[in-house]
Design an enzyme around this catalytic site. Structure first.
Site, PDB file in Angstrom:
ATOM      1  N   THR A 171       0.850  -1.191   0.000  1.00 38.44           N
ATOM      2  CA  THR A 171       0.000   0.000   0.000  1.00 38.44           C
ATOM      3  C   THR A 171       0.882   1.237   0.000  1.00 38.44           C
ATOM      4  O   THR A 171       2.005   1.213   0.517  1.00 38.44           O
ATOM      5  CB  THR A 171      -0.913   0.049   1.245  1.00 38.44           C
ATOM      6  OG1 THR A 171      -0.130   0.350   2.410  1.00 38.44           O
ATOM      7  CG2 THR A 171      -1.636  -1.273   1.450  1.00 38.44           C
ATOM      8  N   GLU A 172       0.382   2.314  -0.568  1.00 40.43           N
ATOM      9  CA  GLU A 172       1.161   3.549  -0.609  1.00 40.43           C
ATOM     10  C   GLU A 172       1.417   4.120   0.769  1.00 40.43           C
ATOM     11  O   GLU A 172       2.334   4.929   0.965  1.00 40.43           O
ATOM     12  CB  GLU A 172       0.485   4.591  -1.503  1.00 40.43           C
ATOM     13  CG  GLU A 172      -0.914   4.987  -1.098  1.00 40.43           C
ATOM     14  CD  GLU A 172      -1.982   4.189  -1.818  1.00 40.43           C
ATOM     15  OE1 GLU A 172      -2.988   4.795  -2.219  1.00 40.43           O
ATOM     16  OE2 GLU A 172      -1.816   2.960  -1.970  1.00 40.43           O
TER      17      GLU A 172
END
Length: 571
Positions: free
Chosen positions: A376-377
């Protein structure tokens, strides 16, 4: 910038001292008066608690007009007690006022808790953010022209905060070229009150780049951790993410500002191992102890999930399979596009979240899916990313890194496959997810990811608004068509520019059809140029002339259309 000599209330200091001295050793033998005085002075020095204060005392230190940044991501890691205290003070006395807020992603529950506490007219007058879907109050201020507002890529905001900490001029990158943040489009400006340019086109080394200019300083950082010692060192053992908190603290400290950290407990000096400390006490000005009801791990529920912090690992068989519906069909088809072993994958918010569940429950149907690393960012590597209010965190993650570091990895092409949502698609393959009728959440990490991933899948239903479908006997049955068309002549706003395709594999996956981005020049034997959308697959039971073409504002290229894999329509 603020009065660092303001001390904690006597009542708070006494309560905390009693808490830490309650388990003290038995009284020592009687001492002489001189010895007693020396011992008392030594004890007072040993329990110096000058960084401890109440949330109200911390809020009183925030000056009018300050640039403020806060911790959290979507629904995780909110310093709720601190945000509430700022709003309560503003409601009571009108201060602090005219704040500027800079944050990568809002943190809240979309119903008033969290960052939305700061969305009051007069309290804030300027915003720089990547995404604010869980704090819709800010969008109301934007629409009513009550604030200046810039929406720029989440990763760029993260790097802007880091650059303030480092005293740099701001990010210089290709990210955003051709999209709505390009100053030749909108420059990320969201309303007529916003006139200043924070994004400029520059030429460097023969390349066209965008220069994002951060605020000159960040005055206040409202952060959150798990444990703090009396020196202000903070550990994150029960937190699901680091986010940008170290850079936020550095930025405020190096700007001569205020760093306040909300924690759930205070520990004695020397208790926290150096490797466990994420925020060093030298950067922290104030520590506030929060009650459990204002220190949820995420806004999904008040409980604590150790699989999100890394304390435990949860059995994957506890993840329930998705029901066989349109979301499942789309997620299943996307999972089949993992086409190499040990792929590093990013999943966006919403519809893409289903791919994580499919990897957990159906990876046996794709030999490459079992070895995938989902990321995930926000900074999670490995495990199964959480959804909804837990988006950004990950169950059973193998590693957590700061958001800015994750974005560095993404920007360098580290993502093999990205699965992102889509609200609108046009004839040139442009995609809009940031601004469409009824919603204006912002671009989030969409631009950072979509312009740099090696392979890109956009996923979503073919139409929206009332769509009703069923999967029966291996076929797709459309019971009621959606009111809203998604395939339009032109998107309202370009969050992804088809021109950034650069010969990458880019696909658009719906429950009834799969498309890809192609070059018009290739299709027209060297003429035309630009990009176009080609229809590749249709679902079993779907009629192209009835269920697809009449519902598109443009006609896609069609050459040898095949059927979507039958396995996507099986239990």
């Amino acid at each position: 910038m603020y009065d660092k000599e303001v001390v904690p209330s006597a009542a708070l200091r006494l309560r905390l001292l009693q808490q830490h001295l309650s388990a003290a050793a038995p009284p020592p033998l009687p001492l002489t008066c001189a010895a007693t005085k020396a011992a008392t002075n030594a004890a007072a020095a040993a329990v110096d608690d000058s960084k401890l204060c109440t949330a109200e005392e911390a809020a009183a230190l925030i000056p009018d007009g300050a640039w403020l940044t806060f911790a959290g991501f979507v629904g995780t890691g909110c310093p709720e007690l601190l945000l509430n205290a700022v709003r309560e003070r503003f409601d009571a006395c009108g201060a602090p006022s005219r704040l500027g807020l800079i944050f990568a992603a809002s943190v809240g529950n979309s119903k008033g808790r969290g960052a939305d506490q700061l969305s009051a007219e007069g309290l804030v007058d300027r915003l720089i953010y990547g995404w604010t879907g869980t704090a819709p109050g800010f969008l109301k201020l934007v629409r009513e022209n009550k604030v200046q507002a810039w929406n720029i890529p989440l990763g760029i905001v993260s790097h802007m905060i880091r650059d303030v900490a480092a005293g740099r001029a701001g990010p210089l990158t290709k990210v955003g070229l051709g999209t709505f943040v390009d100053p030749r489009e909108k420059g990320g400006k969201l309303n007529s009150r916003t006139t200043r340019d924070v994004v400029k086109v520059v030429q460097l080394g023969g390349k066209e780049l965008l220069w994002y200019q951060p605020p000159a300083k960040i005055d206040v950082a409202l952060l959150r951790g798990t444990s703090a010692d009396l020196d202000g060192n903070v550990s994150f053992e029960r937190e699901a993410l680091f986010c940008d908190q170290l850079n936020q603290a550095m930025a405020a400290h190096n700007s001569g500002g205020l760093v306040v950290v909300q924690v759930e407990r205070i520990v004695e000096r020397g208790t926290l191992p150096p490797r466990a400390v994420h925020l060093p006490g030298a950067l922290v000005d104030r520590i506030v102890v929060a009650p459990p009801e204002l220190h949820w791990q995420s806004f999904r529920e008040p409980g604590y999930d150790g699989s999100l912090s890394g304390e435990i690992r949860t059995p994957l068989h506890s993840i329930a399979p998705l029901p066989v519906d349109e979301r499942r069909v789309i997620a299943h088809r996307a999972m089949l596009e993992i086409d190499r072993p040990n792929s590093i994958v990013n999943l966006g918010v919403g519809m893409p979240e289903g791919v994580a569940v499919m990897v957990a429950t159906h990876s046996h149907q794709n030999k490459h899916a079992a070895s995938v690393t989902l990321t995930t960012e926000a900074g999670a590597f490995g495990g199964i990313p959480g959804g909804g209010m837990r988006f950004g965190s990950s169950h059973n993650a193998s590693c957590l890194v700061p958001t800015a570091s994750q974005i560095d990895f993404y920007a360098g092409g580290g993502v093999d496959l990205a699965v992102l949502g889509m609200a609108e698609v046009d004839a040139s393959g442009n995609v809009n997810v940031s601004n469409f009728p009824g919603r204006m959440p912002g671009c989030g990490g969409f631009i950072d990811i979509s312009q740099n991933a090696k392979k890109l899948l956009f996923v979503g239903t073919f139409t929206g608004g009332g769509l009703k479908l069923a999967v029966e006997a291996g076929k797709l049955a459309i019971r009621q068509e959606g009111r809203l068309r998604k395939f339009k002549t032109a998107v309202q706003e370009k969050t992804f520019a088809g021109s950034s395709g650069n010969s990458r594999t880019i696909m658009y996956i719906t429950e009834r059809a799969v498309f890809r981005l192609t070059s018009q020049q290739q299709q027209q034997g060297g003429g035309g140029g630009g990009h176009a959308v080609e229809l590749l697959e249709v679902a079993p039971g779907v009629d192209i002339d009835k269920d697809i073409l009449p519902l598109m504002d443009f006609r896609p290229i069609m050459r040898g259309v095949r059927q979507m894999p039958a396995i996507c329509f099986q239990p």
